[in-house]
Design a protein around this motif. Structure first.
Motif, PDB file in Angstrom:
ATOM      1  N   VAL A  90     -34.281 -85.898  76.532  1.00 34.73           N
ATOM      2  CA  VAL A  90     -35.007 -86.477  77.659  1.00 34.73           C
ATOM      3  C   VAL A  90     -34.729 -85.651  78.916  1.00 34.73           C
ATOM      4  O   VAL A  90     -33.578 -85.540  79.348  1.00 34.73           O
ATOM      5  N   ILE A  91     -35.798 -85.089  79.488  1.00 27.13           N
ATOM      6  CA  ILE A  91     -35.676 -84.277  80.703  1.00 27.13           C
ATOM      7  C   ILE A  91     -35.777 -85.193  81.919  1.00 27.13           C
ATOM      8  O   ILE A  91     -36.651 -86.045  81.989  1.00 27.13           O
ATOM      9  N   THR A  92     -34.895 -84.977  82.903  1.00 27.28           N
ATOM     10  CA  THR A  92     -34.941 -85.740  84.148  1.00 27.28           C
ATOM     11  C   THR A  92     -35.058 -84.778  85.319  1.00 27.28           C
ATOM     12  O   THR A  92     -34.247 -83.858  85.458  1.00 27.28           O
ATOM     13  N   ALA A  93     -36.083 -84.986  86.131  1.00 37.40           N
ATOM     14  CA  ALA A  93     -36.317 -84.122  87.295  1.00 37.40           C
ATOM     15  C   ALA A  93     -35.433 -84.571  88.450  1.00 37.40           C
ATOM     16  O   ALA A  93     -35.539 -85.700  88.921  1.00 37.40           O
ATOM     17  N   ASN A  94     -34.560 -83.694  88.921  1.00 31.26           N
ATOM     18  CA  ASN A  94     -33.572 -84.050  89.947  1.00 31.26           C
ATOM     19  C   ASN A  94     -33.857 -83.466  91.330  1.00 31.26           C
ATOM     20  O   ASN A  94     -33.563 -84.093  92.346  1.00 31.26           O
ATOM     21  N   LYS A  95     -34.418 -82.250  91.376  1.00 32.09           N
ATOM     22  CA  LYS A  95     -34.623 -81.570  92.654  1.00 32.09           C
ATOM     23  C   LYS A  95     -35.815 -80.634  92.541  1.00 32.09           C
ATOM     24  O   LYS A  95     -36.073 -80.081  91.469  1.00 32.09           O
ATOM     25  N   VAL A  96     -36.535 -80.467  93.631  1.00 32.03           N
ATOM     26  CA  VAL A  96     -37.715 -79.592  93.630  1.00 32.03           C
ATOM     27  C   VAL A  96     -37.287 -78.161  93.288  1.00 32.03           C
ATOM     28  O   VAL A  96     -36.334 -77.631  93.871  1.00 32.03           O
ATOM     29  N   GLY A  97     -37.973 -77.563  92.331  1.00 32.89           N
ATOM     30  CA  GLY A  97     -37.638 -76.216  91.908  1.00 32.89           C
ATOM     31  C   GLY A  97     -38.147 -75.924  90.505  1.00 32.89           C
ATOM     32  O   GLY A  97     -38.989 -76.647  89.966  1.00 32.89           O
ATOM     33  N   PHE A  98     -37.621 -74.850  89.917  1.00 31.88           N
ATOM     34  CA  PHE A  98     -38.055 -74.416  88.587  1.00 31.88           C
ATOM     35  C   PHE A  98     -36.831 -74.105  87.741  1.00 31.88           C
ATOM     36  O   PHE A  98     -35.867 -73.488  88.204  1.00 31.88           O
ATOM     37  N   THR A  99     -36.886 -74.505  86.483  1.00 37.63           N
ATOM     38  CA  THR A  99     -35.813 -74.173  85.549  1.00 37.63           C
ATOM     39  C   THR A  99     -36.372 -74.132  84.134  1.00 37.63           C
ATOM     40  O   THR A  99     -37.564 -74.380  83.905  1.00 37.63           O
ATOM     41  N   VAL A 100     -35.503 -73.812  83.185  1.00 39.54           N
ATOM     42  CA  VAL A 100     -35.902 -73.714  81.784  1.00 39.54           C
ATOM     43  C   VAL A 100     -34.968 -74.577  80.941  1.00 39.54           C
ATOM     44  O   VAL A 100     -33.747 -74.533  81.112  1.00 39.54           O
TER      45      VAL A 100
END
Length: 291
Positions: A90-100
């Protein structure tokens, strides 16, 4: 007879040649298996998505397909501050930005690109009223702020039997009448209710669409009526007008109805007085600025 004799000789010759050449070809069991392996080949591991855009604070489950039994699966984020992932994927978005997000299945690595964007704090439809012909379609567009939000408005119709709306804002007219289409975001107002905007959708006969549009354009005094009050009056008119067999002009019937409700002549006078007052104040202000 000669043709039959020649055919026999040719067949015998080919059989002899094939028998003599067989030892030079290595047609073994491995060659046969190469053909059968292709039909039974296992599909590669794959994720349910290769990239995703999430609003900050939202979550989404990442899944791996074509897993063999007892497969070892692990999930890892390149930047947990931007988006984290738990052991279940389960992916949780924590902060504006980009990751993999990297998924390791036995010794095979799969990746999912994650873009995290800000939520919307306001929403406004580009149309407050939409007149559409029966069985026709049209689109509603929204303005979201901030402009770089990745949130998507959620659409719904009060009465889908009159006009339905798709997830992308496509309105489809299904039955004569009036209904409301709502566009909503997650942000809440001071009362805790979600922020939304509304569009009044009037479904009429296709040939009456331009007549109705002209009527509203020619009667700007209706803007003097409160939005909720005018909408309620239009709701009452259209949903009763189309439920009964009415003769004569629909525009005439609408005009008589609204006139009885709001006194259009009086509204027009009030509007003209307001415009005159505004122009007078503007002239006086310009005069004072010159002095």
């Amino acid at each position: 007879m000669k043709k039959f004799f020649y055919k026999c000789i040719l067949t015998l010759g080919l059989s002899l040649v094939f028998t003599l050449l067989m030892p030079f070809f290595d047609i073994n069991s491995s060659t046969v298996q190469a053909f059968s392996v292709e039909t039974g080949k296992r599909e590669d591991y794959r994720l349910n998505l290769r990239s995703i855009t999430l609003v900050k604070g939202k979550s989404y489950p990442l899944k791996v397909y074509n897993l063999p039994e007892k497969a070892q699966v692990s999930f890892k984020s390149d930047d947990k501050e931007i988006a984290s992932v738990n052991d279940e994927g389960v992916i949780t978005a924590n902060k504006v930005g980009f990751t993999v997000i990297r998924v390791l299945v036995n010794e095979t690595e799969l990746t999912c690109e994650v873009t995290v964007g800000p939520p919307a704090f306001s929403i406004k439809l580009t149309k407050s009223r939409l007149i559409i012909g029966l069985d026709k379609s049209d689109f509603l567009n929204v303005i979201l702020k901030p402009t770089n939000t990745v949130e998507v408005a959620r659409f719904s119709s009060k009465d889908p039997s009159i006009a339905s709306v798709s997830a992308g804002g496509r309105i489809t007219a299904k039955q004569l009448g009036l209904t409301y289409v709502f566009a909503e975001i997650d942000a809440t107002d001071s009362t805790g209710a979600r922020r939304y905007d509304t569009c009044t959708v009037i479904v009429t006969h296709p040939d009456e669409v331009p007549l109705l549009e002209d009527y509203f354009n020619e009667h700007p005094e209706l803007d003097m009526v409160g939005k909720d009050e005018l909408t309620a009056a239009l709701d009452e008119f259209f949903n009763s007008y189309y439920q009964k067999e009415s003769s004569g002009s629909m525009i005439s019937a609408l005009n008589s109805y609204l006139d009885s409700k709001f006194n259009l002549a009086q509204l027009q006078e009030a509007r003209e007085a307001l415009i005159a007052k505004y122009q007078s104040n503007l002239t006086e202000s310009n005069s004072n600025n010159k002095n």
